[in-house]
Design an enzyme around this catalytic site. Structure first.
Site, PDB file in Angstrom:
ATOM      1  N   ASP A 247      -3.111   2.583  -5.980  1.00  0.00           N
ATOM      2  CA  ASP A 247      -1.945   2.592  -5.102  1.00  0.00           C
ATOM      3  C   ASP A 247      -1.782   1.316  -4.284  1.00  0.00           C
ATOM      4  O   ASP A 247      -0.944   1.258  -3.412  1.00  0.00           O
ATOM      5  CB  ASP A 247      -2.009   3.802  -4.166  1.00  0.00           C
ATOM      6  N   GLU A 248      -2.571   0.292  -4.557  1.00  0.00           N
ATOM      7  CA  GLU A 248      -2.439  -0.938  -3.784  1.00  0.00           C
ATOM      8  C   GLU A 248      -2.266  -2.127  -4.727  1.00  0.00           C
ATOM      9  O   GLU A 248      -2.820  -2.128  -5.824  1.00  0.00           O
ATOM     10  CB  GLU A 248      -3.698  -1.179  -2.925  1.00  0.00           C
TER      11      GLU A 248
ATOM     12  N   ASP B  65       0.868  -1.184   0.000  1.00  0.00           N
ATOM     13  CA  ASP B  65       0.000   0.000   0.000  1.00  0.00           C
ATOM     14  C   ASP B  65       0.900   1.227   0.000  1.00  0.00           C
ATOM     15  O   ASP B  65       1.719   1.407   0.893  1.00  0.00           O
ATOM     16  CB  ASP B  65      -0.869  -0.036   1.268  1.00  0.00           C
TER      17      ASP B  65
END
Lengths: 413, 104
Positions: free
Chosen positions: A105-106, A9
């Site tokens: 973003d993960e 993350d």
């Protein structure tokens, strides 16, 4: 089989990328926020200083400004975020071919059977490399299933690695609130609290059949998630997921309350939906609309289409009828969405329609296809409908090319 | 402290597909010859941003030179303070009731 799964993350991703480009922003509380003039004025990401002042992601700018008057607002720069997101995924792919993005973003990484399969060591290496190569920090959760890995990446932030093993998960995971589990949203959490379930440990201790009687099939998943029994694989990178529906929505520049405004926006959205349907080679059998009024009360309605179609001129009137049936005079619509679902491939479309107006449909199809071509050559605003001219501030959006597919659900789209 | 200084670069594109920076032109117009360089891969810059990095020998000193494929610009770490942060702006909440639709 014991798997090694990482969940990476990127911490405060949008804000971190902005601070990387302009290091001076590190010294002040700053937040990336949408444009208030277009009424996208919410905080999308904030840095540590803003977080300390109590600014939360998702709150309106005026709320954030009240908590933190010195807050610096930065407009979002999506091409830059997508660039860094892509580079990060390329870095992950050096370790495994199973890299499944979850939003921008993960990512989940499955290291099982890879040359380097020591989860903690790889996590530390990725964390270090992200810092030296990109100047960004990540928090990583390492576990044997996707759910615990995701939970682990939330436990320590920023720039940290959390290892959840069969030996320590009872101490680490079980005391966490049930809400921190993926797919426990506010309404599931409310139901769980009513049953006296507050932590993941309590949820894992319940009988699966009992959960099923309350939540249906989802209850079984919830139990598997909580107890660490989830077996969902990490998808291979670049795997194409079958589309189940095509939709677009917009928060209008100002509230809509006249029929002509609503009609203009509906047609603008439907044109993008129909065009994307044709690109995907799909035809829709159902149309859904989504409305949110100025008091942020939202609802969805759906209706079957008389025949499977990929034409704007057939979807839009159906969508408009749905909206007008559910629109009470005096209501102000803030956002509007149109979605086409229950898709079938267009090859079946040609077999199914032996209708008298087939010739005319064919002509409309050719017309819309020609407009698609014109738009792809000269831009989405090159050819426009007359109704879109009633209020240009509402309709001067190139919906199709601005369209970004957001994270799909955990169980697939 | 350091700040990013965007430079123009004379570059050799070799037949094997690699890039080799030969000289840089500083913001004040001075030209520096790069006597040798080595490619480091991606690196976060000390000044700002991150990109592909070459460690270059200029006038006997080893200095990094960065390239961003996003912006297409080359830059180096210069001396001096970075640009100051922007000042906070006031914000007035615009209410929908204030909005008047255009005359038709």
């Amino acid at each position: 089989m014991h798997r090694t799964i990482l969940h990476v993350d990127q911490n405060a991703f949008y804000a971190s990328v902005e601070m990387l480009a302009r290091p001076a922003l590190r010294t002040v509380p700053c937040a990336v926020a949408g444009d208030p003039v277009n009424r996208h004025g919410i905080v999308l990401a904030k840095n540590q200083l803003a977080k300390k002042a109590g600014v939360q992601t998702g709150e309106a700018i005026w709320e954030a400004k009240q908590k933190c008057p010195g807050l610096i607002l930065v407009p979002p720069d999506y091409p830059r975020y997508i660039h860094y997101s892509r580079l990060a995924r390329e870095l992950y792919r050096q370790y495994t071919d199973r890299v499944e993005p979850f939003g921008i973003d993960e990512c989940w990484l499955d290291l099982t059977g890879c040359p380097k399969d020591d989860g903690f060591a790889v996590a530390e290496e990725i964390r270090e490399r992200m810092k030296t190569e990109f100047g960004l920090t990540v928090s990583i959760g390492v576990s044997w299933n996707k759910i615990y890995a995701k939970l682990g990446s939330d436990l320590k932030k920023p720039d940290a690695t959390t290892l959840i093993t069969p030996a320590n998960y009872r101490e680490l995971v079980f005391p966490q609130p049930a809400k921190s589990l993926l797919y426990v949203g506010s309404s599931t959490n409310r139901k769980l609290r009513r049953m006296g379930v507050r932590t993941i440990g309590q949820l894992a201790g319940l009988e699966p059949s009992f959960l099923r009687s309350i939540f249906g099939v989802v209850g079984l998943s919830l139990h598997a998630f909580a107890a660490g029994l989830d077996q969902t694989p990490v998808a291979r990178y670049g795997r194409e997921v079958p589309i189940k529906s095509v939709g677009n929505s917009i928060t209008a520049r100002h509230d809509l309350y006249t029929e002509s405004d609503i009609k203009a926006v509906t047609y603008m959205l439907t044109e993008s939906v129909a065009s994307r349907l044709r690109d995907a080679g799909m035809a829709a059998r159902t149309v859904q609309i989504y409305m949110r009024d100025y008091q942020l009360y939202n609802f969805e309605r759906q209706a079957p289409l008389p025949q499977p179609t990929q034409l704007c001129s057939e979807i839009a009137p159906a969508a408009l009828r749905l909206i007008m049936d559910n629109f009470r005079p005096g209501q102000w619509i803030r956002s509007l969405g149109v979605r086409a679902s229950r898709l079938i491939p267009e090859s079946r479309l040609n077999q199914e329609t032996y209708l008298p107006d087939e010739k005319q449909r064919e002509a409309v199809w050719r017309l819309e296809d020609t407009i698609d071509t014109l738009r792809s050559r000269y831009g989405g605003l090159a050819v426009r409908r007359g109704i879109s001219m009633v209020d240009r501030s509402l309709t001067e959006h190139d919906i199709k090319s601005e369209n970004v597919i957001h994270p799909v659900g955990f169980f697939g789209p | 402290m350091s700040r990013p200084v965007f430079v123009s670069v004379r570059l050799e594109m070799t037949s094997s597909g690699t890039r080799r920076p030969l000289e840089v032109t500083w913001e004040d117009g001075r030209v520096f010859e790069i006597t040798s360089s080595s490619y480091l891969g991606r690196r976060a810059a000390r000044s700002a941003g991150s990109g592909e990095c070459w460690l270059c020998r200029i006038e006997g000193q080893e200095v990094p030179l960065y390239f961003s494929s996003l912006t297409g610009r080359w830059w180096m770490d210069g001396k001096g303070d970075p640009e100051p942060p922007p000042r906070p702006q006031g914000y007035r909440r615009v209410k929908d009731r204030d909005y008047k639709p255009p005359e038709r």
